[in-house]
Design a protein around this motif. Structure first.
Motif, PDB file in Angstrom:
ATOM      1  N   LYS A 172      43.205 -23.746  92.554  1.00  0.00           N
ATOM      2  CA  LYS A 172      42.077 -24.588  92.138  1.00  0.00           C
ATOM      3  C   LYS A 172      42.095 -24.750  90.622  1.00  0.00           C
ATOM      4  CE  LYS A 172      40.245 -24.923  96.233  1.00  0.00           C
ATOM      5  NZ  LYS A 172      40.330 -26.182  96.939  1.00  0.00           N
ATOM      6  N   VAL A 173      41.512 -25.856  90.160  1.00  0.00           N
ATOM      7  CA  VAL A 173      41.297 -26.082  88.731  1.00  0.00           C
ATOM      8  C   VAL A 173      39.815 -26.365  88.529  1.00  0.00           C
ATOM      9  CG1 VAL A 173      43.640 -26.883  88.234  1.00  0.00           C
ATOM     10  CG2 VAL A 173      41.889 -28.540  88.900  1.00  0.00           C
ATOM     11  N   PHE A 174      39.327 -26.090  87.322  1.00  0.00           N
ATOM     12  CA  PHE A 174      37.918 -26.211  86.983  1.00  0.00           C
ATOM     13  C   PHE A 174      37.780 -27.239  85.873  1.00  0.00           C
ATOM     14  CE2 PHE A 174      39.131 -21.998  88.309  1.00  0.00           C
ATOM     15  CZ  PHE A 174      38.279 -21.763  89.375  1.00  0.00           C
ATOM     16  N   LEU A 175      36.954 -28.258  86.101  1.00  0.00           N
ATOM     17  CA  LEU A 175      36.773 -29.317  85.118  1.00  0.00           C
ATOM     18  C   LEU A 175      35.468 -29.124  84.357  1.00  0.00           C
ATOM     19  CD1 LEU A 175      38.767 -30.505  87.310  1.00  0.00           C
ATOM     20  CD2 LEU A 175      38.040 -32.713  86.471  1.00  0.00           C
ATOM     21  N   PHE A 176      35.567 -29.182  83.037  1.00  0.00           N
ATOM     22  CA  PHE A 176      34.432 -29.108  82.126  1.00  0.00           C
ATOM     23  C   PHE A 176      34.482 -30.343  81.241  1.00  0.00           C
ATOM     24  CE2 PHE A 176      35.390 -24.749  83.185  1.00  0.00           C
ATOM     25  CZ  PHE A 176      34.171 -24.084  83.189  1.00  0.00           C
ATOM     26  N   TYR A 177      33.316 -30.800  80.753  1.00  0.00           N
ATOM     27  CA  TYR A 177      33.322 -31.859  79.754  1.00  0.00           C
ATOM     28  C   TYR A 177      33.887 -31.287  78.461  1.00  0.00           C
ATOM     29  CZ  TYR A 177      30.430 -34.925  82.617  1.00  0.00           C
ATOM     30  OH  TYR A 177      29.953 -35.729  83.622  1.00  0.00           O
ATOM     31  N   ASP A 178      34.850 -31.975  77.882  1.00  0.00           N
ATOM     32  CA  ASP A 178      35.467 -31.518  76.643  1.00  0.00           C
ATOM     33  C   ASP A 178      34.540 -31.791  75.464  1.00  0.00           C
ATOM     34  OD1 ASP A 178      37.399 -30.381  75.071  1.00  0.00           O
ATOM     35  OD2 ASP A 178      38.587 -32.203  74.870  1.00  0.00           O
ATOM     36  N   SER A 179      34.459 -30.835  74.552  1.00  0.00           N
ATOM     37  CA  SER A 179      33.633 -30.982  73.347  1.00  0.00           C
ATOM     38  C   SER A 179      34.124 -29.967  72.317  1.00  0.00           C
ATOM     39  CB  SER A 179      32.160 -30.719  73.667  1.00  0.00           C
ATOM     40  OG  SER A 179      31.964 -29.343  73.965  1.00  0.00           O
ATOM     41  N   PRO A 180      33.774 -30.158  71.055  1.00  0.00           N
ATOM     42  CA  PRO A 180      34.126 -29.159  70.037  1.00  0.00           C
ATOM     43  C   PRO A 180      33.536 -27.780  70.362  1.00  0.00           C
ATOM     44  CG  PRO A 180      33.439 -31.197  68.991  1.00  0.00           C
ATOM     45  CD  PRO A 180      33.149 -31.346  70.470  1.00  0.00           C
ATOM     46  N   GLU A 181      32.343 -27.756  70.946  1.00  0.00           N
ATOM     47  CA  GLU A 181      31.717 -26.483  71.303  1.00  0.00           C
ATOM     48  C   GLU A 181      32.495 -25.781  72.416  1.00  0.00           C
ATOM     49  OE1 GLU A 181      28.891 -29.204  69.422  1.00  0.00           O
ATOM     50  OE2 GLU A 181      30.071 -29.472  71.238  1.00  0.00           O
ATOM     51  N   LEU A 182      32.980 -26.555  73.367  1.00  0.00           N
ATOM     52  CA  LEU A 182      33.798 -25.976  74.435  1.00  0.00           C
ATOM     53  C   LEU A 182      35.067 -25.383  73.847  1.00  0.00           C
ATOM     54  CD1 LEU A 182      34.050 -25.875  77.691  1.00  0.00           C
ATOM     55  CD2 LEU A 182      35.739 -27.659  77.312  1.00  0.00           C
ATOM     56  N   ARG A 183      35.720 -26.110  72.954  1.00  0.00           N
ATOM     57  CA  ARG A 183      36.947 -25.617  72.325  1.00  0.00           C
ATOM     58  C   ARG A 183      36.699 -24.334  71.535  1.00  0.00           C
ATOM     59  NH1 ARG A 183      41.626 -28.499  73.104  1.00  0.00           N
ATOM     60  NH2 ARG A 183      41.081 -30.194  74.507  1.00  0.00           N
ATOM     61  N   GLN A 184      35.536 -24.257  70.869  1.00  0.00           N
ATOM     62  CA  GLN A 184      35.199 -23.053  70.112  1.00  0.00           C
ATOM     63  C   GLN A 184      35.018 -21.859  71.048  1.00  0.00           C
ATOM     64  OE1 GLN A 184      35.183 -22.523  66.803  1.00  0.00           O
ATOM     65  NE2 GLN A 184      34.874 -20.388  67.349  1.00  0.00           N
ATOM     66  N   ALA A 185      34.346 -22.087  72.168  1.00  0.00           N
ATOM     67  CA  ALA A 185      34.173 -21.011  73.145  1.00  0.00           C
ATOM     68  C   ALA A 185      35.524 -20.584  73.721  1.00  0.00           C
ATOM     69  CB  ALA A 185      33.238 -21.473  74.276  1.00  0.00           C
ATOM     70  N   MET A 186      36.428 -21.526  73.917  1.00  0.00           N
ATOM     71  CA  MET A 186      37.768 -21.194  74.410  1.00  0.00           C
ATOM     72  C   MET A 186      38.519 -20.367  73.373  1.00  0.00           C
ATOM     73  SD  MET A 186      38.644 -24.811  76.240  1.00  0.00           S
ATOM     74  CE  MET A 186      40.298 -24.385  76.726  1.00  0.00           C
ATOM     75  N   ALA A 187      38.381 -20.706  72.109  1.00  0.00           N
ATOM     76  CA  ALA A 187      39.050 -19.957  71.038  1.00  0.00           C
ATOM     77  C   ALA A 187      38.510 -18.534  70.969  1.00  0.00           C
ATOM     78  CB  ALA A 187      38.864 -20.669  69.697  1.00  0.00           C
ATOM     79  N   THR A 188      37.215 -18.372  71.196  1.00  0.00           N
ATOM     80  CA  THR A 188      36.620 -17.040  71.218  1.00  0.00           C
ATOM     81  C   THR A 188      37.213 -16.207  72.348  1.00  0.00           C
ATOM     82  OG1 THR A 188      34.560 -17.917  70.334  1.00  0.00           O
ATOM     83  CG2 THR A 188      34.429 -15.791  71.437  1.00  0.00           C
ATOM     84  N   PHE A 189      37.416 -16.825  73.494  1.00  0.00           N
ATOM     85  CA  PHE A 189      38.020 -16.128  74.631  1.00  0.00           C
ATOM     86  C   PHE A 189      39.428 -15.657  74.284  1.00  0.00           C
ATOM     87  CE2 PHE A 189      40.678 -16.103  78.452  1.00  0.00           C
ATOM     88  CZ  PHE A 189      39.972 -15.237  79.251  1.00  0.00           C
TER      89      PHE A 189
END
Length: 70
Positions: free
Chosen positions: A49-66
């Motif tokens: 499975k894959v999970f779709l999220f709306y892309d945004s700068p905030e999403l990218r920042q949360a991904m970088a934190t991970f």
């Protein structure tokens, strides 16, 4: 910060979804307030499975934190 390739794929659609392949990354994003917009079968492997999220700068920042936590 460079994100791991297997974590995401950006689709060139007006919606600008970010496709997450990692369950742990998807869980991290949900814990940080992002909503999963859709769960779908992977185009490469229908057993996954894959999970779709709306892309945004905030999403990218949360991904970088991970990635820093990993």
């Amino acid at each position: 910060m460079k994100l791991k390739k297997e974590w995401l794929l950006i689709l060139n659609k007006p919606e600008n979804y970010c496709v997450i392949h990692s369950l742990s990354m998807a869980n991290h994003l949900v814990r940080n307030g992002f909503d999963i917009k859709k769960v779908d079968n992977s185009e490469k492997n229908n057993k996954l499975k894959v999970f779709l999220f709306y892309d945004s700068p905030e999403l990218r920042q949360a991904m970088a934190t991970f990635s820093q936590e990993a």
